[in-house]
Design a protein around this motif. Structure first.
Motif, short mmCIF file in Angstrom:
data_model
loop_
_atom_site.label_atom_id
_atom_site.label_comp_id
_atom_site.label_asym_id
_atom_site.label_seq_id
_atom_site.Cartn_x
_atom_site.Cartn_y
_atom_site.Cartn_z
N ASN A 58 37.77 -4.91 -8.58
CA ASN A 58 37.56 -6.35 -8.43
C ASN A 58 36.73 -6.94 -9.56
O ASN A 58 36.82 -8.14 -9.83
N ASN A 59 35.89 -6.14 -10.21
CA ASN A 59 35.18 -6.63 -11.39
C ASN A 59 36.22 -7.02 -12.44
O ASN A 59 36.14 -8.10 -13.04
N GLY A 60 37.22 -6.16 -12.61
CA GLY A 60 38.34 -6.49 -13.50
C GLY A 60 39.06 -7.75 -13.01
O GLY A 60 39.45 -8.60 -13.81
N VAL A 121 33.81 -10.34 -23.14
CA VAL A 121 33.42 -10.32 -21.73
C VAL A 121 33.66 -8.92 -21.16
O VAL A 121 34.77 -8.40 -21.21
N ASP A 122 32.60 -8.35 -20.63
CA ASP A 122 32.67 -7.01 -20.03
C ASP A 122 32.90 -7.15 -18.53
O ASP A 122 31.96 -7.39 -17.77
N ALA A 123 34.16 -7.00 -18.11
CA ALA A 123 34.49 -7.03 -16.68
C ALA A 123 35.12 -5.69 -16.32
O ALA A 123 36.18 -5.62 -15.68
N ILE A 124 34.49 -4.61 -16.77
CA ILE A 124 35.08 -3.27 -16.55
C ILE A 124 34.64 -2.71 -15.20
O ILE A 124 35.45 -2.43 -14.33
N PHE A 125 33.33 -2.55 -14.99
CA PHE A 125 32.82 -2.07 -13.70
C PHE A 125 31.67 -2.96 -13.23
O PHE A 125 30.87 -3.41 -14.04
N GLY A 126 31.57 -3.13 -11.93
CA GLY A 126 30.45 -3.86 -11.34
C GLY A 126 29.79 -3.02 -10.27
O GLY A 126 29.39 -1.88 -10.53
N ALA A 153 28.25 -9.85 -19.61
CA ALA A 153 28.59 -8.90 -18.54
C ALA A 153 28.90 -9.65 -17.26
O ALA A 153 28.19 -10.57 -16.87
N VAL A 154 29.98 -9.24 -16.60
CA VAL A 154 30.32 -9.79 -15.29
C VAL A 154 29.67 -8.90 -14.23
O VAL A 154 29.98 -7.71 -14.14
N ASP A 155 28.73 -9.43 -13.52
CA ASP A 155 27.96 -8.76 -12.46
C ASP A 155 26.96 -7.73 -13.01
O ASP A 155 25.81 -7.74 -12.60
N ALA A 156 27.43 -6.86 -13.92
CA ALA A 156 26.52 -5.86 -14.49
C ALA A 156 27.09 -5.39 -15.80
O ALA A 156 28.31 -5.36 -15.97
N PRO A 157 26.23 -4.99 -16.74
CA PRO A 157 26.74 -4.28 -17.91
C PRO A 157 27.41 -2.99 -17.41
O PRO A 157 26.81 -2.25 -16.62
#
Ligand SMILES: NC(=O)C1=CN([C@@H]2O[C@H](COP(=O)(O)OP(=O)(O)OC[C@H]3O[C@@H](n4cnc5c(N)ncnc54)[C@H](O)[C@@H]3O)[C@@H](O)[C@H]2O)[C@H](O)CC1
Ligand SMILES: [K+]
Length: 516
Positions: A58-60, A121-126, A153-157
């Motif tokens: 879902n981070n993705g 934008v880093d949306a790999i893992f949250g 970072a989205v939610d977290a690096p």
């Protein structure tokens, strides 16, 4: 104070809202993505192009929302995606399908080819990171460190453990971001250990999941000071700690006693005493060995001095029940005499034990813990170690912390249980835990970063601020939290060039600026 949660607590908040029918997962993902886009536009109004790195969960999914919303604003958007679209969770899969552009594989080579991008934008893992990144994705995370473009970072690096604030894989595998946008409530890992340095500036997007607020339980960790919400709320959103003095007699604001070391070891006690008086203890007295009495008296005016001959002398002074808080340890010397003074100090008042009062129990910390237990009144004693002193008193917790098996928060919580005292572990990230289960985190990072606070005597001032606030308080944990915040605020108010003597002198300005 803001609550800060674990990744599991966050998943619980989210799923409770969805199960209650308050909101759909798809709506949450849309709000999350829109919040990140708004933060990017605010921070980089000139930017026109982005490379979005999307993970398999879902981070993705948030990443695909961000890609779509930026493309709708005519940005030039490139997406690098990980994993099989069919294997993604439903909302993420739907947003991947809704993305009209190309999805190139998330590889190091594709990332390095994207040199002409304004934002990455880093949306790999949250919050769903469950194991250490390895293989190609690890290689991507390492390459992110060399990106010239600002990294969001989205939610977290990605790769950062949101419970412990450390990388799940080897060092260097968490990208250092310029901005991290998290959702609804910040997570513990944003504030401790490597978290703050990896996150950069932190913003919190309100997802509107109000049902959980005030229902998380008394043992939920509190953040001392708040991070800005997105969109920023009116005024300064930080806490207004309990700094206002009681009107009335000076004794209504307590009497703090600070114990001084011997000749030429007296400065630390005077620093602590001055901090205690500045923060509003009604009276402050320095208890001094007879041989250092003249040295102390010559340098004190509003602060009183008392002759104190060792542990017996301290017991005698403390027969006066008007002493409501005591600070003991700075430059006191390590050994049996200090241990005896600690035993004499423990009783029906707040006691701040710092520095040599802690190290003196290195050989047998249980002796200190038993003496604390014998007082019988909970939350009367606070231990304020730095990392080295923490290791001397709590070697097991410290070893687990060093090995990355437990977080700094958990280490301090266990130390509070073991010692029966409030424990404050100092650092750029300060963690406070109480035997009753309360815990607080303070992170002096980004706009509140104060590297110049790492100066001789700053710890003595913190001990004095705690004693001064505790002297006129009934809540030691709260006094310690407020003192920690004020200590950093005073350092910020002075700026570079600060020495410990400056800290108490900045307290009036900080209080004035807060409208106290
Ligand atoms: N909290 C909210 O209110 C909202 C959160 N959103 C976003 O959703 C993520 C959490 O999503 P989730 O699917 O649970 O987890 P992730 O996307 O972080 O990752 C899970 C995904 O990755 C795989 N995985 C885990 N570790 C590894 C690894 N080391 N190597 C390879 N693959 C790994 C795992 O198997 C899964 O496939 C949250 O952070 C928010 O960004 C919502 O969109 C909005 C509401
Ligand atoms: K991420």
């Amino acid at each position: 104070m803001t609550e800060v949660v674990t990744a599991a607590q966050m998943r619980g908040i989210e799923s409770a809202a969805i199960e209650a029918g308050a909101v759909t997962g798809a709506a949450l993902m849309e709000r999350a993505g829109a919040g990140v886009v708004a933060a990017i536009l605010r921070q980089w109004p000139e930017a026109q192009s982005a490379t979005i790195l999307c993970g398999p969960g879902n981070n993705g999914g948030d990443g695909y929302v961000i890609a779509r919303l930026l493309a709708e604003r005519w940005w030039d958007v490139r997406v690098l995606g990980m994993g099989d679209a069919e294997a993604m969770p439903p909302d993420a899969r739907a947003n991947r399908a809704a993305w009209q552009g190309e999805v190139a594989p998330l590889t190091r080579a594709n990332l390095e080819a994207a040199t002409d991008t304004d934002i990455v934008v880093d949306a790999i893992f949250g919050t769903g990171l469950t194991r250490a990144p390895a293989g190609e994705v690890l290689s991507v995370l390492k390459a992110l460190g060399d990106c010239a473009a600002p990294l969001v970072a989205v939610d977290a690096p990605s790769g950062l453990c949101l419970d412990r604030g450390i990388p799940l894989a080897r060092e260097g595998s968490v990208p250092k971001c310029d901005l991290t946008v998290t959702f609804e409530v910040p997570k513990i890992g944003h504030f401790i250990a490597d978290g703050p340095a990896c996150c950069g500036a932190l913003e919190v997007v309100d997802l509107g999941l109000s049902h959980w607020r005030g229902k998380l339980g008394a043992d939920t960790t509190r953040l001392i000071d708040a991070v800005p919400m997105v969109p920023p709320t009116e005024g300064t959103p930080h806490i207004l700690p309990n700094f206002r003095k009681k009107t009335g007699h000076k004794y209504d604001n307590g009497h703090a006693l600070v114990v001084s070391g011997g000749p030429s070891k007296t400065g630390a006690a005077r620093l602590a005493a001055r901090a205690a008086l500045r923060i509003g203890a009604g009276l402050v007295t320095v208890a001094s060995p007879p041989t250092a009495l003249a040295e102390n008296a010559m340098q004190l005016t509003a602060i009183m001095t008392r002759r104190c001959g060792g542990a017996a002398g301290l017991s005698e002074i403390l027969e006066d029940a008007r002493f409501t808080a005591l600070c003991l340890g700075p430059s006191l010397g390590v050994g049996e005499q200090t241990r005896a003074m600690v035993r004499a100090a423990l009783g029906p008042r707040f006691v701040v034990l710092d520095a040599d009062a802690l190290t003196s129990f290195e050989e047998d910390p249980s002796e200190l813990f038993e003496a604390i237990a014998a007082v019988g009144e909970p939350e009367r004693v606070i231990l304020t170690p730095h990392g080295g002193e923490f290791g001397r008193l709590f070697p097991d917790e410290n070893a687990a912390l060093d090995a990355g098996d437990i977080s700094k928060l958990d280490a301090v919580r266990e130390a509070a249980q073991r010692s029966g005292a409030v424990v404050l572990l100092k650092g750029a990230d300060t963690v406070i835990a109480s035997p009753d289960g309360r815990s607080s985190i303070h992170a002096a990072h980004c706009a509140r970063s104060v590297p110049w606070l790492a100066t001789a005597g700053a710890g003595d001032v913190l001990a004095g601020l705690i004693a001064g606030l505790a002297a006129r308080s009934d809540d030691l944990h709260r006094a310690a939290a407020d003192a920690t915040w004020l200590h950093v605020e005073a350092a910020r108010a002075f700026g570079p060039g600060l020495i410990a003597e400056d800290l108490p002198e900045m307290v009036p300005r900080v209080l004035r600026d807060m409208g106290v």
